[in-house]
Design a protein around this motif. Structure first.
Motif, PDB file in Angstrom:
ATOM      1  N   PHE A   6       0.427  -1.009  -0.235  1.00 24.93           N
ATOM      2  CA  PHE A   6      -0.090  -0.205   0.161  1.00 24.93           C
ATOM      3  C   PHE A   6       1.182   1.448   0.575  1.00 24.93           C
ATOM      4  O   PHE A   6       0.494   2.159  -0.450  1.00 24.93           O
ATOM      5  CB  PHE A   6      -1.183   0.231   1.090  1.00 24.93           C
ATOM      6  N   GLY A   7       1.999   1.301   0.534  1.00 25.13           N
ATOM      7  CA  GLY A   7       3.094   2.419   0.925  1.00 25.13           C
ATOM      8  C   GLY A   7       3.868   2.974  -0.801  1.00 25.13           C
ATOM      9  O   GLY A   7       4.348   3.885  -1.125  1.00 25.13           O
ATOM     10  N   ILE A   8       3.880   1.424  -1.112  1.00 19.05           N
ATOM     11  CA  ILE A   8       4.238   1.885  -2.948  1.00 19.05           C
ATOM     12  C   ILE A   8       3.418   2.270  -3.769  1.00 19.05           C
ATOM     13  O   ILE A   8       3.315   3.581  -4.243  1.00 19.05           O
ATOM     14  CB  ILE A   8       4.849   0.515  -3.001  1.00 19.05           C
ATOM     15  N   THR A   9       2.108   2.067  -3.673  1.00 21.09           N
ATOM     16  CA  THR A   9       1.340   1.686  -5.000  1.00 21.09           C
ATOM     17  C   THR A   9      -0.139   2.850  -4.479  1.00 21.09           C
ATOM     18  O   THR A   9      -0.545   3.216  -5.426  1.00 21.09           O
ATOM     19  CB  THR A   9       0.341   0.996  -4.732  1.00 21.09           C
ATOM     20  N   ALA A  10       0.348   3.920  -3.043  1.00 18.48           N
ATOM     21  CA  ALA A  10      -0.792   4.702  -2.930  1.00 18.48           C
ATOM     22  C   ALA A  10       0.203   6.200  -3.281  1.00 18.48           C
ATOM     23  O   ALA A  10      -1.360   6.789  -4.529  1.00 18.48           O
ATOM     24  CB  ALA A  10      -1.003   4.703  -1.110  1.00 18.48           C
ATOM     25  N   PRO A  11       1.284   6.213  -3.295  1.00 12.77           N
ATOM     26  CA  PRO A  11       1.911   7.101  -3.732  1.00 12.77           C
ATOM     27  C   PRO A  11       2.175   7.361  -5.802  1.00 12.77           C
ATOM     28  O   PRO A  11       1.318   8.658  -6.693  1.00 12.77           O
ATOM     29  CB  PRO A  11       3.025   7.690  -4.069  1.00 12.77           C
ATOM     30  N   LEU A  12       1.979   6.176  -5.904  1.00 19.27           N
ATOM     31  CA  LEU A  12       2.219   5.837  -7.128  1.00 19.27           C
ATOM     32  C   LEU A  12       0.908   6.358  -7.789  1.00 19.27           C
ATOM     33  O   LEU A  12       0.693   6.930  -9.022  1.00 19.27           O
ATOM     34  CB  LEU A  12       2.684   4.564  -8.045  1.00 19.27           C
ATOM     35  N   GLY A  13       0.088   5.633  -7.195  1.00 18.62           N
ATOM     36  CA  GLY A  13      -1.786   5.712  -8.230  1.00 18.62           C
ATOM     37  C   GLY A  13      -1.877   7.768  -8.281  1.00 18.62           C
ATOM     38  O   GLY A  13      -2.680   8.757  -8.698  1.00 18.62           O
ATOM     39  N   ILE A  14      -1.361   8.008  -6.837  1.00 16.62           N
ATOM     40  CA  ILE A  14      -1.585  10.021  -6.512  1.00 16.62           C
ATOM     41  C   ILE A  14      -0.880  10.115  -7.662  1.00 16.62           C
ATOM     42  O   ILE A  14      -1.569  11.120  -8.762  1.00 16.62           O
ATOM     43  CB  ILE A  14      -0.788  10.267  -5.195  1.00 16.62           C
ATOM     44  N   VAL A  15      -0.157  10.217  -7.834  1.00 16.81           N
ATOM     45  CA  VAL A  15       1.080  10.973  -9.095  1.00 16.81           C
ATOM     46  C   VAL A  15       0.405   9.933 -10.530  1.00 16.81           C
ATOM     47  O   VAL A  15       0.405  11.448 -11.490  1.00 16.81           O
ATOM     48  CB  VAL A  15       2.713  10.197  -9.133  1.00 16.81           C
ATOM     49  N   ILE A  16       0.101   9.809 -10.747  1.00  9.30           N
ATOM     50  CA  ILE A  16      -0.808   9.043 -12.152  1.00  9.30           C
ATOM     51  C   ILE A  16      -1.982   9.742 -12.086  1.00  9.30           C
ATOM     52  O   ILE A  16      -2.375  10.122 -13.319  1.00  9.30           O
ATOM     53  CB  ILE A  16      -1.575   7.300 -12.366  1.00  9.30           C
ATOM     54  N   GLY A  17      -3.041   9.352 -10.944  1.00 10.40           N
ATOM     55  CA  GLY A  17      -4.050  11.157 -10.939  1.00 10.40           C
ATOM     56  C   GLY A  17      -3.708  12.138 -11.586  1.00 10.40           C
ATOM     57  O   GLY A  17      -4.421  12.520 -12.087  1.00 10.40           O
ATOM     58  N   ILE A  18      -2.784  12.833 -11.147  1.00 10.08           N
ATOM     59  CA  ILE A  18      -2.297  14.183 -10.816  1.00 10.08           C
ATOM     60  C   ILE A  18      -2.004  14.360 -12.683  1.00 10.08           C
ATOM     61  O   ILE A  18      -2.969  15.146 -13.174  1.00 10.08           O
ATOM     62  CB  ILE A  18      -1.268  14.718 -10.674  1.00 10.08           C
ATOM     63  N   VAL A  19      -1.341  13.467 -13.008  1.00  8.55           N
ATOM     64  CA  VAL A  19      -0.786  13.322 -14.146  1.00  8.55           C
ATOM     65  C   VAL A  19      -2.167  13.087 -14.986  1.00  8.55           C
ATOM     66  O   VAL A  19      -2.140  13.884 -16.187  1.00  8.55           O
ATOM     67  CB  VAL A  19       0.005  12.351 -14.483  1.00  8.55           C
TER      68      VAL A  19
END
Length: 93
Positions: A6-19
Motif C-alpha cells: 500500500f505504501g508503494i502503490t498509493a503514492p504511485l496512484g496519486i501521481v498517475i491521477g495528477i498527471v
C-alpha cells in the motif's frame, strides 16, 4: 507486507491521477463515460460490502439473533434510511 504494498502503490496512484487529470480533456464524452462507469462500479461495490456486513451481523451476531423481529426490522429500516440519506448527500454535495 500488505502495508508495504500500500505504501508503494498509493503514492504511485496519486501521481498517475495528477498527471492524467492535467493531460485529459475533462469535457470529452470518453472521459465522462469512463468516469461515470468507475463511479458506478465503486458505488455498487460499497453497497455490496454494506449489505454483506449487515447480513453477517444479522445472521452471526448473538445480540441481533436474540432480538425479536421488531428490533431486526428497525435495524434494517435504519440501514435503508442511512443509505437514502447518503444518496441525498451525494447528489447535492
Amino acid at each position: 507486507m500488505l502495508a508495504g504494498f500500500f505504501g508503494i502503490t498509493a503514492p504511485l496512484g496519486i501521481v498517475i491521477g495528477i498527471v492524467l487529470h492535467h493531460s485529459l480533456n475533462q469535457n470529452s464524452s470518453g472521459y465522462l463515460i469512463g468516469l461515470g462507469s468507475i463511479n458506478a462500479f465503486a458505488g455498487g461495490l460499497l453497497i455490496y460490502v454494506a449489505f454483506e456486513h449487515m447480513n453477517a451481523f444479522r445472521s452471526k451476531g448473538k445480540w441481533m439473533r436474540s432480538q425479536g423481529w421488531q428490533v431486526q426490522a428497525v435495524c434494517v429500516g435504519a440501514f435503508v434510511l442511512a443509505g437514502a440519506l447518503m444518496l441525498v448527500v451525494g447528489k447535492y454535495a
